[in-house]
Design a protein around this motif. Structure first.
Motif, PDB file in Angstrom:
ATOM      1  N   UNK A  26       0.833  -1.207   0.000  1.00 13.57           N
ATOM      2  CA  UNK A  26       0.000   0.000   0.000  1.00 13.57           C
ATOM      3  C   UNK A  26       0.867   1.257   0.000  1.00 13.57           C
ATOM      4  N   UNK A  27       1.927   1.250   0.800  1.00 15.29           N
ATOM      5  CA  UNK A  27       2.838   2.386   0.848  1.00 15.29           C
ATOM      6  C   UNK A  27       3.560   2.552  -0.487  1.00 15.29           C
ATOM      7  N   UNK A  28       4.001   1.452  -1.068  1.00 16.97           N
ATOM      8  CA  UNK A  28       4.696   1.509  -2.353  1.00 16.97           C
ATOM      9  C   UNK A  28       3.765   2.010  -3.449  1.00 16.97           C
ATOM     10  N   UNK A  29       2.512   1.603  -3.384  1.00 22.47           N
ATOM     11  CA  UNK A  29       1.526   2.055  -4.372  1.00 22.47           C
ATOM     12  C   UNK A  29       1.316   3.566  -4.263  1.00 22.47           C
ATOM     13  N   UNK A  30       1.200   4.073  -3.036  1.00 18.29           N
ATOM     14  CA  UNK A  30       1.016   5.511  -2.836  1.00 18.29           C
ATOM     15  C   UNK A  30       2.197   6.295  -3.387  1.00 18.29           C
ATOM     16  N   UNK A  31       3.401   5.849  -3.078  1.00 15.67           N
ATOM     17  CA  UNK A  31       4.602   6.538  -3.560  1.00 15.67           C
ATOM     18  C   UNK A  31       4.687   6.477  -5.086  1.00 15.67           C
ATOM     19  N   UNK A  32       4.282   5.363  -5.669  1.00 18.12           N
ATOM     20  CA  UNK A  32       4.350   5.214  -7.126  1.00 18.12           C
ATOM     21  C   UNK A  32       3.369   6.153  -7.820  1.00 18.12           C
ATOM     22  N   UNK A  33       2.181   6.320  -7.258  1.00 21.44           N
ATOM     23  CA  UNK A  33       1.214   7.238  -7.865  1.00 21.44           C
ATOM     24  C   UNK A  33       1.744   8.668  -7.839  1.00 21.44           C
ATOM     25  N   UNK A  34       2.385   9.035  -6.737  1.00 19.54           N
ATOM     26  CA  UNK A  34       2.941  10.377  -6.633  1.00 19.54           C
ATOM     27  C   UNK A  34       4.066  10.578  -7.646  1.00 19.54           C
ATOM     28  N   UNK A  35       4.912   9.565  -7.804  1.00 18.74           N
ATOM     29  CA  UNK A  35       5.976   9.656  -8.814  1.00 18.74           C
ATOM     30  C   UNK A  35       5.391   9.773 -10.213  1.00 18.74           C
TER      31      UNK A  35
END
Length: 485
Positions: free
Chosen positions: A318-327
């Protein structure tokens, strides 16, 4: 294989929007940007925006350290940070645009506003507000909404999103799932939206669907309790609202941003670090910490996120997904070409929005000169802030009034032999404004009433001029009709 604490912290940092004091980024902020901070939010109240040249210098300095999102709350109209907190905005707000109801004009206004933001290095604007303002006594939305009709709001939401992104910055539709039916400010508590899913579908969600279809790159959650959906939990912290409703039912796949987590509606009982963790668990991708949340707060939030991942509350995925969307949002922005600003479109929109009722405006130019202008105090809200408003720039001897019938005698003495104009702002929410207006009209039925908020209350028998907002453009449009400009 699980991630190390440093890997977790790196991902967590990419989901955060920090604030900072002053017109230049402090060293700690530059270091956080170098480490991959998701972005910053610039606030006029923090001294981040003394002027456009200074803001451009600030954003250029930040980009020496990395590629952060630079966000701002620039709606035009009454909520303005770019220049309007000093001079009032050259662009009318959503209520005026909704009154005109020309989506192409709305698109042009937002395109110009977006271009101005891109020019100073801002790349994510927390606008448009797509709330359907169905509560006349709403203390936080009001003129920030395009109106009370969901279909009208929807077509202007789509136009605003398109225009903003044509201007070169990302749009952010807010405040999901809709703040328009509330009578409480989410800065101060958790407003309740008493609506079942059927009502939400035909009212609150209609503009959000339109904004999503128009390609909005971000959606901001509101700290709102929808008992039918969130069961007592603010939407910002609710998996049912974010993952279930916004991601699932509406099919939105872009960045989900939280409204400021320092607001009572989000963190009042649990604190900002815990609110940040719960927002990520719920499905948010980018966390706006708040205007006074600096390095210590940022570090506390990072520590809380690492602990939540380590303890199993927040899945690594979930954390990785959030960071990926921001990138992905930053990657999209890297390909944007800034538009060209056209401030004239703001004044055009303001002029077209003015509505006169109750008779014809007097022509004072040939009858005694300029009228006496009386500006009555109106409490704003936290989102609007201390933005200047009124007709003072065109009426140098304007009188300030607090709002009471007892003030009428002194005003009438000063207006002897002159025309009289009283300027109100959301008179339906201020009994003192109404009392003074009635007292003046009783003695001077020729008094012209100018309403610079929502024209919900109109005194009987008076010539009434409604601007649908208090931006500089709205005021100029009114001043022109009154013969002051």
């Amino acid at each position: 294989m699980s991630m190390s604490d440093s890997e977790i912290e790196r991902l967590a940092r990419g989901t955060l929007l920090s604030a900072f004091p002053g017109a230049l980024p402090p060293r700690w902020l530059m270091e956080e940007v170098e480490k991959g901070l998701g972005g910053v939010t610039v606030f006029a109240i923090n001294g981040n925006v003394p002027g456009t040249e200074e803001l451009a210098a600030l954003t250029a300095e930040l980009r020496k350290a990395g590629d952060p999102l630079v966000t701002i709350d620039e709606e035009g109209g009454d909520v303005t940070r770019l220049t309007g907190h000093v001079t009032a905005s050259p662009y009318p707000g959503n209520a005026a645009l909704g009154a005109v109801d020309d989506p192409e004009l709305t698109r042009r206004v937002y395109r110009s506003l977006g271009a101005e933001l891109a020019e100073v290095g801002v790349n994510l604007n927390f606008a448009p507000s797509v709330d359907v303002n169905t509560a006349a006594d709403n203390p936080i939305i009001g003129t920030r909404s395009f109106g009370s009709d969901p279909e009208l709001v929807a077509r202007h939401a789509a136009a605003a999103v398109a225009g903003t992104q044509e201007g070169g910055v990302a749009a952010c539709a807010k405040h999901f799932p809709g703040h328009g039916a509330t009578v409480e400010d989410s800065h101060l508590g958790v407003p309740i939206v008493d609506a079942d899913m059927e009502l939400l579908e035909r009212r609150e969600l209609v503009p959000f669907r339109a904004a999503i279809e128009a390609g909005t790159r971000a959606v901001m959650t509101g700290h709102l309790d929808l008992p039918a959906v969130t069961a007592g939990i603010p939407a910002t912290l609710s998996p049912d609202a974010i993952t279930g409703l916004l991601r699932g039912r509406l099919g939105y796949d872009g960045v989900i941003v939280t409204d400021a987590l320092d607001m009572e509606g989000a963190s009042g009982e649990i604190g900002i670090p815990e609110a940040a963790v719960r927002a990520l668990i719920a499905g948010a991708d980018l966390l706006c910490l708040g205007s006074r949340e600096y390095h210590d707060s940022l570090r506390a939030v990072l520590a809380a996120i690492v602990e939540a991942v380590r303890g199993g509350r927040l899945p690594e995925e979930r954390l990785a997904d959030a960071a990926a969307r921001t990138r992905a949002l930053r990657d999209w922005l890297a390909e944007r070409v800034p538009g060209t600003a056209d401030r004239a479109t703001g004044l055009e929109a303001a002029r077209r929005a003015v509505r006169v009722s109750g008779g014809e405006l007097p022509d004072w130019r040939g009858n005694g000169g300029a009228p006496l202008v009386v500006e009555v105090a109106a409490t704003g809200n936290i989102a609007v802030g201390p933005t200047p408003w009124g007709l003072g720039p065109w009426a140098p001897d304007a009188v300030k009034a607090e709002g009471s019938a007892e003030e009428a005698t002194a005003v009438l003495e000063r207006a002897d032999g002159r025309g009289l104009v009283i300027v109100l702002r959301d008179a339906h929410r201020h009994a003192g404004q109404r009392a003074l207006t009635r007292a003046l009209l009783a003695a001077r039925p020729d008094t012209v009433v100018v309403e610079m908020g929502l024209p919900v209350w109109r005194p009987d028998g008076a010539v009434h001029l409604a601007t649908y907002g208090a931006a500089h453009a709205n005021a100029q449009a009114a001043a022109e009709l009154l013969g002051l400009a």
